[in-house]
Scaffold this active site. Structure first.
Site, PDB file in Angstrom:
ATOM      1  N   ASP A  51       0.874  -1.162   0.000  1.00 42.63           N
ATOM      2  CA  ASP A  51       0.000   0.000   0.000  1.00 42.63           C
ATOM      3  C   ASP A  51       0.920   1.223   0.000  1.00 42.63           C
ATOM      4  O   ASP A  51       2.078   1.134   0.411  1.00 42.63           O
ATOM      5  CB  ASP A  51      -0.893  -0.026   1.247  1.00 42.63           C
ATOM      6  CG  ASP A  51      -1.734   1.221   1.378  1.00 42.63           C
ATOM      7  OD1 ASP A  51      -2.369   1.616   0.387  1.00 42.63           O
ATOM      8  OD2 ASP A  51      -1.759   1.801   2.487  1.00 42.63           O
ATOM      9  N   ARG A  52       0.434   2.342  -0.455  1.00 43.17           N
ATOM     10  CA  ARG A  52       1.299   3.518  -0.513  1.00 43.17           C
ATOM     11  C   ARG A  52       1.242   4.320   0.784  1.00 43.17           C
ATOM     12  O   ARG A  52       2.120   4.197   1.628  1.00 43.17           O
ATOM     13  CB  ARG A  52       0.927   4.396  -1.726  1.00 43.17           C
ATOM     14  CG  ARG A  52       2.048   5.367  -2.089  1.00 43.17           C
ATOM     15  CD  ARG A  52       1.630   6.366  -3.116  1.00 43.17           C
ATOM     16  NE  ARG A  52       0.908   7.462  -2.451  1.00 43.17           N
ATOM     17  CZ  ARG A  52       0.572   8.593  -3.051  1.00 43.17           C
ATOM     18  NH1 ARG A  52       0.837   8.785  -4.324  1.00 43.17           N
ATOM     19  NH2 ARG A  52      -0.060   9.542  -2.387  1.00 43.17           N
ATOM     20  N   ASP A  53       0.206   5.131   0.962  1.00 39.99           N
ATOM     21  CA  ASP A  53       0.136   6.028   2.116  1.00 39.99           C
ATOM     22  C   ASP A  53       0.021   5.228   3.416  1.00 39.99           C
ATOM     23  O   ASP A  53      -0.900   4.453   3.596  1.00 39.99           O
ATOM     24  CB  ASP A  53      -1.051   6.980   1.973  1.00 39.99           C
ATOM     25  CG  ASP A  53      -0.969   7.819   0.697  1.00 39.99           C
ATOM     26  OD1 ASP A  53       0.154   8.105   0.249  1.00 39.99           O
ATOM     27  OD2 ASP A  53      -2.022   8.172   0.148  1.00 39.99           O
ATOM     28  N   GLU A 105       1.854   8.557   6.344  1.00 41.35           N
ATOM     29  CA  GLU A 105       0.405   8.798   6.391  1.00 41.35           C
ATOM     30  C   GLU A 105       0.206   9.970   7.331  1.00 41.35           C
ATOM     31  O   GLU A 105       0.459   9.869   8.525  1.00 41.35           O
ATOM     32  CB  GLU A 105      -0.325   7.561   6.904  1.00 41.35           C
ATOM     33  CG  GLU A 105      -1.804   7.774   7.174  1.00 41.35           C
ATOM     34  CD  GLU A 105      -2.599   8.175   5.955  1.00 41.35           C
ATOM     35  OE1 GLU A 105      -3.034   9.341   5.907  1.00 41.35           O
ATOM     36  OE2 GLU A 105      -2.787   7.329   5.070  1.00 41.35           O
ATOM     37  N   LYS A 106      -0.218  11.085   6.767  1.00 45.19           N
ATOM     38  CA  LYS A 106      -0.353  12.299   7.575  1.00 45.19           C
ATOM     39  C   LYS A 106      -1.797  12.609   7.939  1.00 45.19           C
ATOM     40  O   LYS A 106      -2.086  13.639   8.522  1.00 45.19           O
ATOM     41  CB  LYS A 106       0.316  13.479   6.885  1.00 45.19           C
ATOM     42  CG  LYS A 106      -0.186  13.753   5.497  1.00 45.19           C
ATOM     43  CD  LYS A 106       0.660  14.822   4.806  1.00 45.19           C
ATOM     44  CE  LYS A 106       0.038  15.218   3.506  1.00 45.19           C
ATOM     45  NZ  LYS A 106      -0.685  16.441   3.495  1.00 45.19           N
ATOM     46  N   GLN A 159      -6.328   6.300  -4.787  1.00 46.17           N
ATOM     47  CA  GLN A 159      -6.090   7.743  -4.901  1.00 46.17           C
ATOM     48  C   GLN A 159      -7.407   8.448  -5.214  1.00 46.17           C
ATOM     49  O   GLN A 159      -7.590   9.077  -6.257  1.00 46.17           O
ATOM     50  CB  GLN A 159      -5.015   8.024  -5.961  1.00 46.17           C
ATOM     51  CG  GLN A 159      -3.631   7.545  -5.574  1.00 46.17           C
ATOM     52  CD  GLN A 159      -3.125   8.222  -4.315  1.00 46.17           C
ATOM     53  OE1 GLN A 159      -3.208   9.431  -4.141  1.00 46.17           O
ATOM     54  NE2 GLN A 159      -2.601   7.422  -3.378  1.00 46.17           N
ATOM     55  N   LYS A 186      -9.524  -0.548  -3.436  1.00 49.06           N
ATOM     56  CA  LYS A 186      -9.474  -1.486  -2.317  1.00 49.06           C
ATOM     57  C   LYS A 186     -10.584  -1.162  -1.334  1.00 49.06           C
ATOM     58  O   LYS A 186     -10.810   0.013  -1.080  1.00 49.06           O
ATOM     59  CB  LYS A 186      -8.111  -1.417  -1.623  1.00 49.06           C
ATOM     60  CG  LYS A 186      -6.961  -1.872  -2.474  1.00 49.06           C
ATOM     61  CD  LYS A 186      -5.622  -1.695  -1.784  1.00 49.06           C
ATOM     62  CE  LYS A 186      -5.288  -0.220  -1.705  1.00 49.06           C
ATOM     63  NZ  LYS A 186      -4.043   0.100  -1.026  1.00 49.06           N
TER      64      LYS A 186
END
Length: 163
Positions: free
Chosen positions: A8-10, A16-17, A53, A103
């Site tokens: 997963d990216r973020d 992860e902000k 996204q 997802k």
């Protein structure tokens, strides 16, 4: 067939902000990611990022913004003499439209599995959200749920050692 690790990216690859990360200057690579990718690639794993996204569908940012953040990642990996094989992203959001790729749906994973001839029994998915794990389970990939921004290097070492 190939073995793969999906990320997963973020929250896994980058910080992860709590809000959308779409500006390259806000894209901060998490500790251990570059070392993890390098270790996985050196041990014959395909590495693919699978990311929702949805801010694109909400008109908060553009595909071009996503490409710029991904270029930053590719550039940082290149500096460390490593790379990833691909990035799949879903530009949709369930508040705007339905799709099969966002997802916890599994279409992004299904596409990557077909394109890269991936053996799902020998593959893993790192995610910081249950939806990541659910998507992985739908295609018989072992899901590894981590805390947001957790260093995954120890898990990658376990994967390599248990082969």
């Amino acid at each position: 067939m190939n073995k793969a690790v999906f990320l997963d990216r973020d929250g896994v690859v980058n910080l992860e902000k709590g809000d959308y990360t779409y500006k390259a200057e806000d894209f901060i690579i998490n500790p251990g990611i570059i070392e993890s990718i390098k270790l996985l690639r050196e041990n014959g794993f395909i590495v693919i990022i699978i990311t929702n996204q949805g801010g694109i569908a909400k008109n908060l940012y553009s595909d071009e913004d996503v490409f710029k953040t991904h270029k930053k990642l590719y550039d940082e990996l290149k500096k460390e003499n490593t790379d990833i094989n691909d990035i799949y992203y879903c530009p949709h959001h369930h508040d705007v439209s339905k799709c099969l790729c966002r997802k916890p749906e599994s279409l992004m994973l299904e596409k990557a599995i077909a394109v890269y001839n991936i053996d799902t029994d020998k593959s893993f998915m790192f995610g910081d959200n249950e939806r990541d794990i659910k998507a992985a389970e739908k295609v018989n990939v072992k899901g590894i749920l981590i805390a947001p921004n957790e260093n995954i290097l120890k898990y990658c070492k376990q994967i390599i050692n248990n082969e």
